[in-house]
Every structure is written in structure tokens, then in C-alpha cells.
Design a protein around this motif. Sequence first.
Motif, PDB file in Angstrom:
ATOM      1  N   VAL A  19       0.845  -1.193   0.000  1.00  0.00           N
ATOM      2  CA  VAL A  19       0.000   0.000   0.000  1.00  0.00           C
ATOM      3  C   VAL A  19       0.877   1.237   0.000  1.00  0.00           C
ATOM      4  CG1 VAL A  19      -1.775   1.251   1.305  1.00  0.00           C
ATOM      5  CG2 VAL A  19      -1.818  -1.241   1.219  1.00  0.00           C
ATOM      6  N   SER A  20       0.480   2.265  -0.751  1.00  0.00           N
ATOM      7  CA  SER A  20       1.262   3.492  -0.812  1.00  0.00           C
ATOM      8  C   SER A  20       1.371   4.137   0.565  1.00  0.00           C
ATOM      9  CB  SER A  20       0.626   4.470  -1.802  1.00  0.00           C
ATOM     10  OG  SER A  20      -0.639   4.886  -1.337  1.00  0.00           O
ATOM     11  N   ALA A  21       2.423   4.920   0.764  1.00  0.00           N
ATOM     12  CA  ALA A  21       2.678   5.532   2.069  1.00  0.00           C
ATOM     13  C   ALA A  21       1.497   6.366   2.542  1.00  0.00           C
ATOM     14  CB  ALA A  21       3.944   6.386   1.998  1.00  0.00           C
ATOM     15  N   GLY A  22       0.828   7.062   1.627  1.00  0.00           N
ATOM     16  CA  GLY A  22      -0.288   7.912   2.007  1.00  0.00           C
ATOM     17  C   GLY A  22      -1.521   7.157   2.460  1.00  0.00           C
ATOM     18  N   ASN A  23      -1.613   5.889   2.099  1.00  0.00           N
ATOM     19  CA  ASN A  23      -2.775   5.073   2.472  1.00  0.00           C
ATOM     20  C   ASN A  23      -2.481   4.075   3.586  1.00  0.00           C
ATOM     21  OD1 ASN A  23      -4.523   6.244   0.581  1.00  0.00           O
ATOM     22  ND2 ASN A  23      -3.878   4.846  -1.040  1.00  0.00           N
ATOM     23  N   ARG A  24      -1.214   3.985   3.999  1.00  0.00           N
ATOM     24  CA  ARG A  24      -0.823   2.900   4.900  1.00  0.00           C
ATOM     25  C   ARG A  24      -1.430   3.047   6.291  1.00  0.00           C
ATOM     26  NH1 ARG A  24       5.021   2.357   3.760  1.00  0.00           N
ATOM     27  NH2 ARG A  24       4.192   1.779   1.714  1.00  0.00           N
ATOM     28  N   ASP A  25      -1.325   4.242   6.881  1.00  0.00           N
ATOM     29  CA  ASP A  25      -1.812   4.421   8.255  1.00  0.00           C
ATOM     30  C   ASP A  25      -3.318   4.233   8.345  1.00  0.00           C
ATOM     31  OD1 ASP A  25       0.732   4.837   9.169  1.00  0.00           O
ATOM     32  OD2 ASP A  25       0.559   7.024   9.263  1.00  0.00           O
ATOM     33  N   LYS A  26      -4.051   4.801   7.384  1.00  0.00           N
ATOM     34  CA  LYS A  26      -5.511   4.672   7.435  1.00  0.00           C
ATOM     35  C   LYS A  26      -5.950   3.222   7.255  1.00  0.00           C
ATOM     36  CE  LYS A  26      -5.814   7.374   3.780  1.00  0.00           C
ATOM     37  NZ  LYS A  26      -6.350   8.203   2.657  1.00  0.00           N
ATOM     38  N   THR A  27      -5.191   2.469   6.470  1.00  0.00           N
ATOM     39  CA  THR A  27      -5.506   1.052   6.277  1.00  0.00           C
ATOM     40  C   THR A  27      -5.180   0.245   7.525  1.00  0.00           C
ATOM     41  OG1 THR A  27      -5.106   1.276   3.902  1.00  0.00           O
ATOM     42  CG2 THR A  27      -5.073  -0.950   4.804  1.00  0.00           C
ATOM     43  N   ALA A  28      -4.066   0.562   8.163  1.00  0.00           N
ATOM     44  CA  ALA A  28      -3.696  -0.138   9.383  1.00  0.00           C
ATOM     45  C   ALA A  28      -4.703   0.114  10.499  1.00  0.00           C
ATOM     46  CB  ALA A  28      -2.301   0.293   9.831  1.00  0.00           C
TER      47      ALA A  28
END
Length: 204
Positions: A77-86
Motif C-alpha cells: 500500500v502506498s505511504a499515504g494510504n498505509r496508516d488509514k488502512t492499518a
Amino acid sequence: MVTAPADELLALDRAAQDLLFRAARTAHAFTAEPVDDAQVRAVHDLVRNGPTAMNAQPLRVLLLRSPAARARLLPHVSAGNRDKTAGAPLTAVLAADVDWHDRLPELFPHRPGARDWFTGDPAGREAQARFNAALQIGYLVVGVRAAGLAAGPMAGFDPAGVEREFFPDGRHRVLLLMNIGRPAPGAERPRLPRLAYEEVVTTL
């Protein structure tokens, strides 16, 4: 001639219109409240009635709940989407089954040989799979909203990497990731401009 307000010309009441469209936003942060299997099943039972060409229904949904499963996804997952996905209570991997024609005999029992319509055309099958699965994803977003939840669809990821990780059989093409849950307070972003009717619709 007096014209009724646009919202009064629709069969849904104003509250339902707002829930599905006007008040709905793409979610970027979620509360910790879980999304259970019963809610997902209710959404599926609603949106499975949406149309697809030849009743193909090629969308396949992989639900990632466990931390171990989410850890397998995050590197792709791209860096910009990683935290929200986690941090989302549920992430769905949305893929198209390129061998959807295998189901045609049961979907068209009155048409012997239905599967053979696409046996010799793998490129055409994949194009059909992608198009119809994308159509189903649009219905899925509305269905998630109908359940009182918020959807966070994302295209920022490595599809080939996700396919190798979760679909090694080679028959699935990952189209989108979608985080699902209840939006965290203050997580909504302002709505961006939308095109007006006159910019979209042409009458001949």
C-alpha cells in the motif's frame, strides 16, 4: 410551470438521499467500532441485485480482519494510504475473477454450453471481468453507506504485489482496496466541487 425541488422528484426520502449521497464522504479515519460479518452479509444481500453484463457477477471480495492479514497487505500500500488502512476496522480487497465464465452454466441453466461463449477469448473475458466488477464496486460503496457505515476506496497500492500475496492462483485482478467502518470525529474532508448537470448531460 412550477417545478418541484429536485429531492422531491426522487422515490427515496430526503434522509435516505442524504445518507447515501449528500452527507456521505470518503472516510480517511475510523473509530475502533468493529464491522461484523452480519453487517457485511446484509450489504452483500442488498447490492448483489445490481446489474452486470450476462449476470457475470465477477467481483470477489477478500476481507482482511486479523492483524496478520493486514500486515501482509501494508507493504503493498502506498505511504499515504498505509496508516488509514492499518487503523481501519475492516479492509476489503476487491478483485475481478477473470474466469467468471466458469459460473455461467449455473447462472444460465437453460443455455447449454454457456461457458463456451468465452472459452477462446481470455482477453475479452478479462475486459468483461474488470468492467463488471468495477460496476459492482460502485454498488458496494452505496451499500456500505446504506448500512450506516463509511467507505474509503483506495487505488494507491501495487496491484501485482497484492495479487501475488493473496491470489497466487492467477485468476484474480485486484482493482481497488476499501476501508470500511464508522468515520472518526473530524475525519471528514470538505466536499470537492462536482460537475453541474449542464456540464455532464447532452440531449439530442
